[in-house]
Design a protein around this motif. Structure first.
Motif, PDB file in Angstrom:
ATOM      1  N   UNK A   1       0.793  -1.229   0.000  1.00 21.84           N
ATOM      2  CA  UNK A   1       0.000   0.000   0.000  1.00 21.84           C
ATOM      3  C   UNK A   1       0.824   1.277   0.000  1.00 21.84           C
ATOM      4  N   UNK A   2       2.094   1.180  -0.368  1.00 19.78           N
ATOM      5  CA  UNK A   2       2.911   2.401  -0.462  1.00 19.78           C
ATOM      6  C   UNK A   2       2.567   3.100  -1.778  1.00 19.78           C
ATOM      7  N   UNK A   3       2.332   4.391  -1.721  1.00 20.18           N
ATOM      8  CA  UNK A   3       1.944   5.072  -2.953  1.00 20.18           C
ATOM      9  C   UNK A   3       3.188   5.433  -3.767  1.00 20.18           C
ATOM     10  N   UNK A   4       3.050   5.411  -5.083  1.00 18.67           N
ATOM     11  CA  UNK A   4       4.167   5.830  -5.940  1.00 18.67           C
ATOM     12  C   UNK A   4       4.642   7.227  -5.581  1.00 18.67           C
TER      13      UNK A   4
ATOM     14  N   UNK B   1       8.321   8.447  -4.767  1.00 15.87           N
ATOM     15  CA  UNK B   1       8.915   9.537  -5.539  1.00 15.87           C
ATOM     16  C   UNK B   1       9.513  10.603  -4.619  1.00 15.87           C
ATOM     17  N   UNK B   2       8.738  11.007  -3.608  1.00 17.82           N
ATOM     18  CA  UNK B   2       9.214  12.056  -2.692  1.00 17.82           C
ATOM     19  C   UNK B   2      10.525  11.640  -2.036  1.00 17.82           C
ATOM     20  N   UNK B   3      10.561  10.393  -1.614  1.00 13.50           N
ATOM     21  CA  UNK B   3      11.751   9.875  -0.948  1.00 13.50           C
ATOM     22  C   UNK B   3      12.935   9.818  -1.924  1.00 13.50           C
ATOM     23  N   UNK B   4      12.634   9.380  -3.168  1.00 17.35           N
ATOM     24  CA  UNK B   4      13.665   9.292  -4.206  1.00 17.35           C
ATOM     25  C   UNK B   4      14.214  10.675  -4.538  1.00 17.35           C
ATOM     26  N   UNK B   5      13.274  11.610  -4.663  1.00 20.11           N
ATOM     27  CA  UNK B   5      13.641  12.985  -4.989  1.00 20.11           C
ATOM     28  C   UNK B   5      14.577  13.560  -3.928  1.00 20.11           C
TER      29      UNK B   5
ATOM     30  N   UNK C   1      23.883   3.161  -9.491  1.00 20.18           N
ATOM     31  CA  UNK C   1      24.887   2.607  -8.569  1.00 20.18           C
ATOM     32  C   UNK C   1      24.753   3.190  -7.164  1.00 20.18           C
ATOM     33  N   UNK C   2      24.157   4.384  -7.083  1.00 23.31           N
ATOM     34  CA  UNK C   2      23.927   4.993  -5.770  1.00 23.31           C
ATOM     35  C   UNK C   2      22.633   4.475  -5.139  1.00 23.31           C
ATOM     36  N   UNK C   3      21.901   3.696  -5.902  1.00 21.99           N
ATOM     37  CA  UNK C   3      20.650   3.161  -5.379  1.00 21.99           C
ATOM     38  C   UNK C   3      19.520   4.182  -5.375  1.00 21.99           C
ATOM     39  N   UNK C   4      19.688   5.268  -6.102  1.00 20.82           N
ATOM     40  CA  UNK C   4      18.631   6.299  -6.120  1.00 20.82           C
ATOM     41  C   UNK C   4      17.419   5.763  -6.879  1.00 20.82           C
ATOM     42  N   UNK C   5      17.673   5.279  -8.071  1.00 19.31           N
ATOM     43  CA  UNK C   5      16.591   4.732  -8.905  1.00 19.31           C
ATOM     44  C   UNK C   5      16.935   3.284  -9.249  1.00 19.31           C
TER      45      UNK C   5
ATOM     46  N   UNK D   1       8.366  17.647  -9.082  1.00 18.94           N
ATOM     47  CA  UNK D   1       6.929  17.465  -8.987  1.00 18.94           C
ATOM     48  C   UNK D   1       6.548  16.065  -9.454  1.00 18.94           C
ATOM     49  N   UNK D   2       5.801  15.366  -8.620  1.00 20.59           N
ATOM     50  CA  UNK D   2       5.386  14.005  -8.963  1.00 20.59           C
ATOM     51  C   UNK D   2       4.431  14.033 -10.153  1.00 20.59           C
ATOM     52  N   UNK D   3       4.760  13.252 -11.147  1.00 24.16           N
ATOM     53  CA  UNK D   3       3.900  13.173 -12.318  1.00 24.16           C
ATOM     54  C   UNK D   3       3.858  11.740 -12.793  1.00 24.16           C
ATOM     55  N   UNK D   4       2.662  11.193 -12.807  1.00 21.59           N
ATOM     56  CA  UNK D   4       2.518   9.823 -13.297  1.00 21.59           C
ATOM     57  C   UNK D   4       1.362   9.861 -14.269  1.00 21.59           C
ATOM     58  N   UNK D   5       1.656   9.533 -15.527  1.00 20.30           N
ATOM     59  CA  UNK D   5       0.675   9.756 -16.570  1.00 20.30           C
ATOM     60  C   UNK D   5      -0.507   8.797 -16.480  1.00 20.30           C
TER      61      UNK D   5
END
Lengths: 482, 489
Positions: free
Chosen positions: B18-21, B25-29, B151-155, B48-52
């Motif tokens: 149930x974790x929202x994208x 995203x916020x955490x990744x950002x 490699x940094x584990x960001x994405x 800004x979170x954008x998911x089409x």
């Protein structure tokens, strides 16, 4: 010293297609700048060209019609140079394998056929157009990417007259093939002229002068004639012609633009984004099958096969619409002389008067052939046939409908005519008397008039005349023997 | 919080926990910003979170990075060059469009070597990219930011482009999986062209599965790119576990034979070769048949010069649109020539100008036959040779590099006789358009080293399938640098 003129032409012609050569933008002429532009035409980073199949087909068709050999595959090259009207910094064109090589076009100069050799025909994209203002220039990308066909002749043209004739005939080829409107006033057909003079009998070509981007054919003529004079004068003064590019001004004179540095290196290489597409025999044959008979062939056919006068053959082959119309009329088995007569007079004068094109004329070749058949069968006089035709055009009605409606068939039946004429003579005793007693020959015309009037102009005039003469003479004899 | 998770793990978070994208995203950002100063992975970080779409795909809600030479409408796309530093595209690249439609979430545009030319990650207009495993080292390029972000584990994945080795080399230096499918498998429409006949789009991920999952989404015929292949209608993820027993691989003696380097005192290189041969033995144990083949050394020595000739020639032409006339910074001048000349002189770095001049020289009429067309012929010879070997073998396996990531101070673009072939053979994959993948196979001096597998054209599924088995043997899937992590000891 006499000099021989050597001219080579490079003719550019924009092809008529729905979209541009390598982009989905609409290919159409527009006066509003930057109206028909896609990202590809702007040379934005990341764009890729996708060739227009129809443009390729049309270029191949033209190559075949000009008797060129076609390549084994469609391949494009890049021509690299920097100019503000060239957004990608290179033009996609053909160098390695042009659509056509080693062809020719026969043209009629006076009464002689001259063969103009085609060096090559290739397909490329047009550049944007620039509009220069005093302190800046504007770029219009409408033209950027429009399919452009370039035809390069061998240096085998020897006069301004031949050059203009070639251009006119080449334009007719484009139009007969339906590949381009080829209107020079829209810049759809433009030409570069290369001209040099050589001493009569010499085998080495003289120094070449190039004149670029001439739109009007009359300007081509002016430019060539001016150049011949100019270069002759230079040579006669034992001076040297400079190899250069000149421009033609409105006064019909040419002016030096820039000296030709021979080493413009366009660094051609094969366009990597367009994989070569093999051309199969089936595909080429299918294109060849759609090539219509061209103007000169039609002209010659009209003279040799249909025995037309040069004048009529010229009029009827002048453009494809007229020629196609004429040939369609003939295809219904119409009499040739009558068809020539009707098309060159009634039909052409009507479209001229109405300021319409043949394709917009209400009368179809079938309708015209019906009328011609009536006249040919003597069912109607030539005069009536034409009147019927004009009426049909005016009413936008099938002429056969009118014939049916108004019962317009000519009366050829002699018994019927005799009955009519006898009645008329009985009704006009005084006129019969004048012929019988006073030998008044004008009475014949009176009865012709009456016959036509009574028959609604349907009586066969020649037959009526015969019968009237016989009947009047009969009455004269009867009177004498009385 | 979600750092270092792969696509499958993130999928589980979204679908089952149930974790929202948006939360991911916020955490990744935040993480992207946190690591940006030190490692410089991004030119632009999207805030800004954008998911089409909310359509369910394997990538919906998954964050990713996109190399900054891929056209994104309304998002700055610089190609890491001053001449495009303010360029905002008006259209979407096909690959970006496909990712958007799959619901993937763009986190940032990644730094590259200027115009994708160069293999160091040090030539971007926004500065150098540092290696997450050792910030005194480079990550390599040109897909430097894409490799470092992964490699940094960001994405979990980033999109790169590969003209010579621009995905597969930084993958090796960064300890990630770099995959470049068959030429034409992924549309290049919207990729700023470097050398059109060699350019590929591909992926950087932390495991082979994720490479297959991303390529499954972005592959396919594109009417905008005439060089794209017909759809193969295959799902690469589903073929990852196919049996590989009996699959035949070869390595090239002239590249991997330790005896060739007898006089070398390059310990790292010798260690890499040792580890490579050990790995081959392990793979043999798993059922691969691996043999040594010999190829004319002259042909191999020609790889680098051939690559330089062709790529510089095409690059000169491909970048001729960057004149400052249509877009980009425009300088004053009294003629169009002067304007263009100034724009290009100021807009490109020295390295780029050197390559353009080289390319222009190579294409000149008097040089073209000797320098360009001969290079094209050599390319053909090399590809023919490899294809001939591919009749007997399912793939070619080689060390991706003979070194670990170089330190910034010992870098040079100079040709070194010693490394010529070992460092430049990845370009074979570009010459022939072969599917080619690099994955980490060992750590030397705490730095990752990659192994490369290249397969037959159009057999992307088989290459991924075999790579998946290799990954099981190396045990180095899902590794990333935890640098900057609060839990890091």
């Amino acid at each position: 010293m006499k000099y021989k003129v050597v001219i080579g032409l490079e003719v550019h012609c924009e092809l008529e297609t729905k979209s541009k050569n390598f982009s989905p933008a609409i290919n159409t002429f527009s006066n509003i700048p930057n109206e028909n532009v896609a990202t590809v035409d702007l040379g934005l980073p990341g764009i890729l060209p996708v060739p227009n199949k129809e443009a390729c087909r049309r270029a191949l068709m033209t190559a075949m019609a000009l008797n060129c050999t076609t390549p084994d595959e469609v391949l494009f090259d890049r021509k690299n140079y920097f100019y503000p009207d060239l957004p990608k910094g290179y033009q996609i064109t053909q160098m390695t394998k042009p659509m056509g090589r080693n062809g020719y076009l026969d043209i009629l100069v006076g009464k002689d056929i001259k063969r103009v050799y085609i060096h090559q025909l290739h397909l490329e994209e047009d550049t944007a157009s620039l509009e220069h203002r005093s302190a800046y220039s504007l770029i219009d990308y409408n033209r950027s990417g429009i399919p452009l066909m370039e035809i390069v002749t061998e240096p085998c043209i020897e006069s301004a007259e031949e050059a203009v004739r070639f251009l006119e005939d080449l334009r007719d080829v484009f139009i007969f093939l339906g590949v381009s409107e080829a209107r020079s006033n829209k810049g759809q057909m433009r030409c570069d002229v290369n001209i040099s003079l050589m001493e009569e009998g010499s085998k080495t070509l003289g120094t070449k002068v190039e004149m670029k981007n001439i739109n009007a054919f009359t300007s081509v003529k002016d430019a060539i004639e001016y150049e011949i004079k100019r270069q002759t004068k230079i040579l006669e003064n034992n001076e040297k012609v400079i190899q250069e590019t000149r421009r033609i001004a409105e006064d019909g004179k040419t002016y030096a633009m820039r000296e030709k540095v021979d080493a413009v290196d366009y660094k051609y290489f094969v366009e990597p984004n367009i994989p070569p597409v093999p051309l199969t025999k089936e595909y080429l044959d299918s294109i060849r099958a759609t090539i219509p008979e061209l103007k000169l062939a039609r002209y010659q056919k009209y003279i040799e096969k249909y025995k037309l006068s040069e004048y009529d053959a010229g009029v009827l082959s002048a453009n494809k619409e007229t020629s196609d119309y004429f040939e369609q009329v003939l295809s219904y088995g119409s009499d040739i002389d009558l068809s020539v007569n009707f098309v060159t007079t009634a039909i052409l004068s009507t479209i001229k008067k109405l300021e319409i094109e043949l394709k917009d004329l209400f009368i179809t070749p079938k309708m015209l052939s019906d009328v011609i058949n009536l006249v040919h069968k003597n069912d109607m006089s030539l005069d009536h046939g034409k009147k019927l035709l004009y009426k049909a055009i005016e009413e936008k009605t099938d002429p056969m409908e009118i014939v049916k409606r108004e019962n317009l068939h000519q009366i050829n039946d002699e018994t019927e005519l005799l009955a009519l004429i006898t009645t008329l003579m009985d009704e006009n005793k005084e006129q019969v008397r004048q012929y019988v007693e006073e030998d008044n020959k004008a009475i014949i015309n009176f009865f012709i008039g009456q016959t036509m009037k009574k028959s609604n102009r349907q009586a066969n005039p020649n037959k009526s005349l015969e019968i009237i003469k016989i009947e009047l003479e009969k009455r004269k004899k009867n009177n004498e023997t009385k | 919080m979600y750092r270092g998770l792969n696509i499958t793990q993130l999928r589980d978070k979204i679908d089952n926990e149930g974790i929202s994208p948006e939360e991911i995203f916020e955490s990744t950002n935040k993480l992207a910003h946190q690591l940006q100063d030190e490692y410089n992975s991004f030119v632009t970080i999207i805030d800004k979170f954008k998911m089409k779409t909310t359509n369910k795909t394997l990538l919906s809600g998954i964050c990713y990075g996109l190399k900054d030479n891929i056209s994104t409408s309304n998002i700055l796309t610089t190609s890491s060059s001053n001449i495009l530093k303010d360029y905002i595209p008006v259209y979407d690249a096909t690959v970006y469009k496909k990712l958007k439609n799959a619901g993937a979430v763009l986190v940032g545009k990644t730094v590259l070597d200027e115009l994708a030319m160069g293999g160091t990650g040090t030539t971007a207009h926004t500065g150098i990219v540092r290696n997450p495993w050792d910030k005194n080292r480079m990550i390599g390029g040109s897909s430097a930011g894409s490799a470092s972000a992964v490699a940094l584990g960001i994405v979990p994945f980033a999109i790169g482009s590969d003209t010579g080795d621009s995905i597969r080399k930084p993958a090796s230096f960064g300890g990630v999986v770099g995959f470049k499918p068959t030429y034409g498998r992924i549309s290049r429409y919207g990729l700023f062209a470097f050398a059109s006949s060699l350019d590929h789009i591909g992926t950087l991920t932390r495991n082979v599965h994720d490479a297959a999952a991303v390529v499954d989404i972005i592959k396919g015929l594109d009417p905008n790119d005439m060089t794209t292949l017909k759809d193969d209608n295959k799902n690469y993820v589903s073929s990852l576990e196919n049996d590989i027993k009996g699959k035949k691989l070869f390595y090239i003696k002239e590249i991997c034979d330790k005896k060739l380097y007898q006089d070398s005192n390059d310990e790292v290189m010798l260690k890499i070769l040792d580890e490579f041969h050990k790995m081959l033995d392990k793979l043999r144990n798993q059922g691969f048949i691996i043999e040594e083949v010999s190829i004319d050394k002259q042909l191999l020595e020609a790889l680098y010069p051939t690559y330089m000739s062709i790529s510089c020639a095409e690059a000169t032409s491909n970048n001729a649109n960057l004149t400052g006339i249509q877009f980009g910074p425009r300088n004053d001048g009294s003629s169009y020539q002067e304007i263009m000349m100034k724009d290009r002189t100021l807009g490109f770095s020295e390295l780029i100008k050197r390559r353009f001049i080289l390319g222009s020289f190579i294409l000149q009429k008097e040089n073209q036959e000797k320098l360009f067309l001969n290079a094209c012929r050599i390319r053909r010879l090399i590809v023919d040779k490899i294809n001939e070997l591919f009749k007997d073998y399912d793939g070619m396996i080689l060390p991706a590099s003979g070194s670990i990531a170089p330190k910034f101070d010992d870098s040079s673009e100079k040709l070194s006789e010693k490394y010529l072939i070992l460092e430049n053979h990845l370009v074979i994959g570009n010459f022939g358009g072969f599917p080619s993948i690099t994955l980490p196979f060992t750590m030397i001096e705490n730095m990752p080293v990659g192994i490369n597998l290249t397969g037959r054209v159009k057999e992307d599924d088989l290459v991924l399938n075999m790579a998946n088995y290799i990954e099981k043997v190396t045990g180095l899937s899902d590794i990333y640098s935890k640098v900057g992590d609060s839990n890091e000891v």
